[in-house]
Design an enzyme around this catalytic site. Structure first.
Site, short mmCIF file in Angstrom:
data_model
loop_
_atom_site.label_atom_id
_atom_site.label_comp_id
_atom_site.label_asym_id
_atom_site.label_seq_id
_atom_site.Cartn_x
_atom_site.Cartn_y
_atom_site.Cartn_z
N THR A 85 -4.47 8.25 -5.03
CA THR A 85 -4.51 8.34 -3.57
C THR A 85 -3.35 9.21 -3.06
O THR A 85 -3.52 10.02 -2.15
CB THR A 85 -4.42 6.94 -2.94
OG1 THR A 85 -5.46 6.13 -3.50
CG2 THR A 85 -4.56 6.98 -1.43
N GLU A 89 0.84 -1.20 0.00
CA GLU A 89 0.00 0.00 0.00
C GLU A 89 0.87 1.25 0.00
O GLU A 89 0.59 2.23 -0.68
CB GLU A 89 -0.93 -0.05 1.21
CG GLU A 89 -2.09 0.92 1.22
CD GLU A 89 -3.11 0.70 0.11
OE1 GLU A 89 -2.73 0.68 -1.08
OE2 GLU A 89 -4.30 0.58 0.41
N1 ATP Z 1 -1.84 -4.76 -8.16
C1 ATP Z 1 -2.07 -3.44 -8.22
N2 ATP Z 1 -3.32 -2.95 -8.05
C2 ATP Z 1 -3.56 -1.61 -8.11
N3 ATP Z 1 -2.62 -0.67 -8.34
C3 ATP Z 1 -1.37 -1.14 -8.51
C4 ATP Z 1 -1.03 -2.51 -8.45
N4 ATP Z 1 0.30 -2.65 -8.64
C5 ATP Z 1 0.78 -1.41 -8.81
N5 ATP Z 1 -0.21 -0.51 -8.77
C6 ATP Z 1 -0.05 0.94 -8.96
O1 ATP Z 1 -0.38 1.60 -7.75
C7 ATP Z 1 -0.99 2.83 -8.03
C8 ATP Z 1 -2.30 2.80 -7.32
O2 ATP Z 1 -2.65 4.12 -7.18
P1 ATP Z 1 -3.76 4.55 -6.13
O3 ATP Z 1 -3.37 4.19 -4.77
O4 ATP Z 1 -4.17 5.91 -6.41
O5 ATP Z 1 -4.87 3.59 -6.62
P2 ATP Z 1 -5.72 2.55 -5.96
O6 ATP Z 1 -5.26 1.94 -4.72
O7 ATP Z 1 -6.01 1.69 -7.09
O8 ATP Z 1 -6.84 3.52 -5.54
P3 ATP Z 1 -8.09 3.32 -4.75
O9 ATP Z 1 -7.69 2.87 -3.36
O10 ATP Z 1 -8.58 4.69 -4.80
O11 ATP Z 1 -8.85 2.29 -5.49
C9 ATP Z 1 -1.20 2.93 -9.53
O12 ATP Z 1 -0.18 3.74 -10.08
C10 ATP Z 1 -1.03 1.51 -9.99
O13 ATP Z 1 -0.48 1.41 -11.29
N1 HSE Z 2 -8.08 6.76 4.12
C1 HSE Z 2 -7.45 6.83 2.81
C2 HSE Z 2 -8.16 5.85 1.89
C3 HSE Z 2 -7.56 5.76 0.50
O1 HSE Z 2 -8.18 4.74 -0.23
C4 HSE Z 2 -7.53 8.24 2.26
O2 HSE Z 2 -8.62 8.80 2.32
O3 HSE Z 2 -6.51 8.76 1.81
#
Ligand code: ATP
Ligand code: HSE
Length: 295
Positions: free
Chosen positions: A172, A121
């Protein structure tokens, strides 16, 4: 070993970085086999196949390091949760990767699994927030009292909800970078009041009362420049009969509680379209957490 890790709604209104709701769908599925090398293959939504860049393998490698286990693995990720959607996409993959390796090694320690998943994460969002990983593992509605030592309070709630997914992305990392270091004491007290009342309403199973408590003064106000459409879509949902509406995690997905969830979803999609943004809605229910099986 196969793990199915569900999407989640972090924050859930006033519970910034603490509340989390597990959804029944969509899910990421992670399959792993022991191997001499570390390989990652991805199907579905596009995420990196480089083991050093995919959060699922990053978490798995973090777990192996914590256990001082000398082994490799072949990982297949069937990516069902859209990245940057607000539905805990990286959280589900991070949890799934760590949990799959833990199961392969016969490790049951949830604190260790969560600690490894937080490494994934952190790689994705720049911060080790646990309010997607924890509900994805535990299921239901979770209150994350502390990550170390791991202290989670779980409510076994059951209700349907509508999720609206606009065709925009919110990173995020970006959504956390715009947050203030300090907030007014009055806002902290308002969130404390909303969050406490929300738990009471959920424990009573009063979803209408819970919906009315979905405000937030700690994060959403500061994120408005990233989600300029939020107020109009929220208004459309309330006018179509929603009990309450909020942002799913750091967005862009939104969720609403109410009676006629289809009508509410359609009204929210229409409000997005009036902002020039395509969107889709789906109705789901509270999920039971990650599922593991031998492939
Ligand atoms: N297995 C995976 N799943 C999702 N994102 C991944 C993964 N591996 C790498 N990434 C990268 O991590 C980043 C995720 O970004 P971010 O945290 O904004 O998204 P997210 O967790 O998918 O968001 P959210 O929690 O809003 O759904 C992206 O750049 C994505 O390419
Ligand atoms: N608590 C986190 C969740 C992100 O998915 C935020 O609001 O940044």
């Amino acid at each position: 070993m196969k793990v199915s890790a569900p999407a989640t709604i972090a924050n859930f209104g006033p519970g910034f970085d603490v509340f989390g709701l597990c959804l029944d769908e969509p899910r990421d599925v992670i399959k792993v086999k022991e191997s001499d090398e570390v390989m990652v293959e991805v199907e579905g939504f596009n995420v990196p196949e480089d083991p050093e860049k995919n959060v699922a393998s990053i978490s798995a490698l973090a777990l192996l390091k914590m256990l001082k286990a000398e082994m490799g693995f072949r990982m297949k990720i069937i990516k069902g949760i859209r990245p940057k959607s607000g539905l805990g996409s990286s959280g589900a993959s991070a949890l799934g990767g760590a949990l799959a390796l833990a199961k392969l090694l016969g490790v049951e320690n949830r604190e260790l699994i969560i600690k490894a998943a937080l490494e994934g994460e952190k790689a994705a969002s720049g911060s080790a927030h646990g309010d997607n990983i924890v509900p994805s593992l535990f299921g239901g509605f979770t209150i994350l009292k502390s990550l170390s030592p791991l202290e989670v309070f779980k409510l076994d709630v059951s209700f349907k909800l509508v999720i609206v997914l606009p065709k925009v992305e919110v990173s995020t990392k970006r959504a956390r970078a715009v947050l203030p270091r300090y907030v007014p004491l009055s806002d902290a007290v308002r969130n404390l009041a909303l969050a406490s009342a929300l738990i009471s309403a959920l424990k009573e199973g009063d979803i209408e009362k819970a919906g009315k408590l979905l405000d937030d003064y700690l994060a959403i106000p500061y994120r408005k420049p990233l989600i300029p459409w939020f107020d109009n879509v929220r208004r459309a949902a309330l006018e179509s009969g929603a009990y309450g509406v909020s942002l799913s995690g750091s967005g862009p997905a939104m969720f609403a509680l109410g009676e006629d969830l289809g009508d509410i979803g359609k009204a929210m999609v229409e409000a997005f379209e009036n902002e020039g943004i395509g969107a889709e809605y789906f109705i789901t229910k509270v999920g039971g957490g990650a599922k593991c099986s031998d492939v």
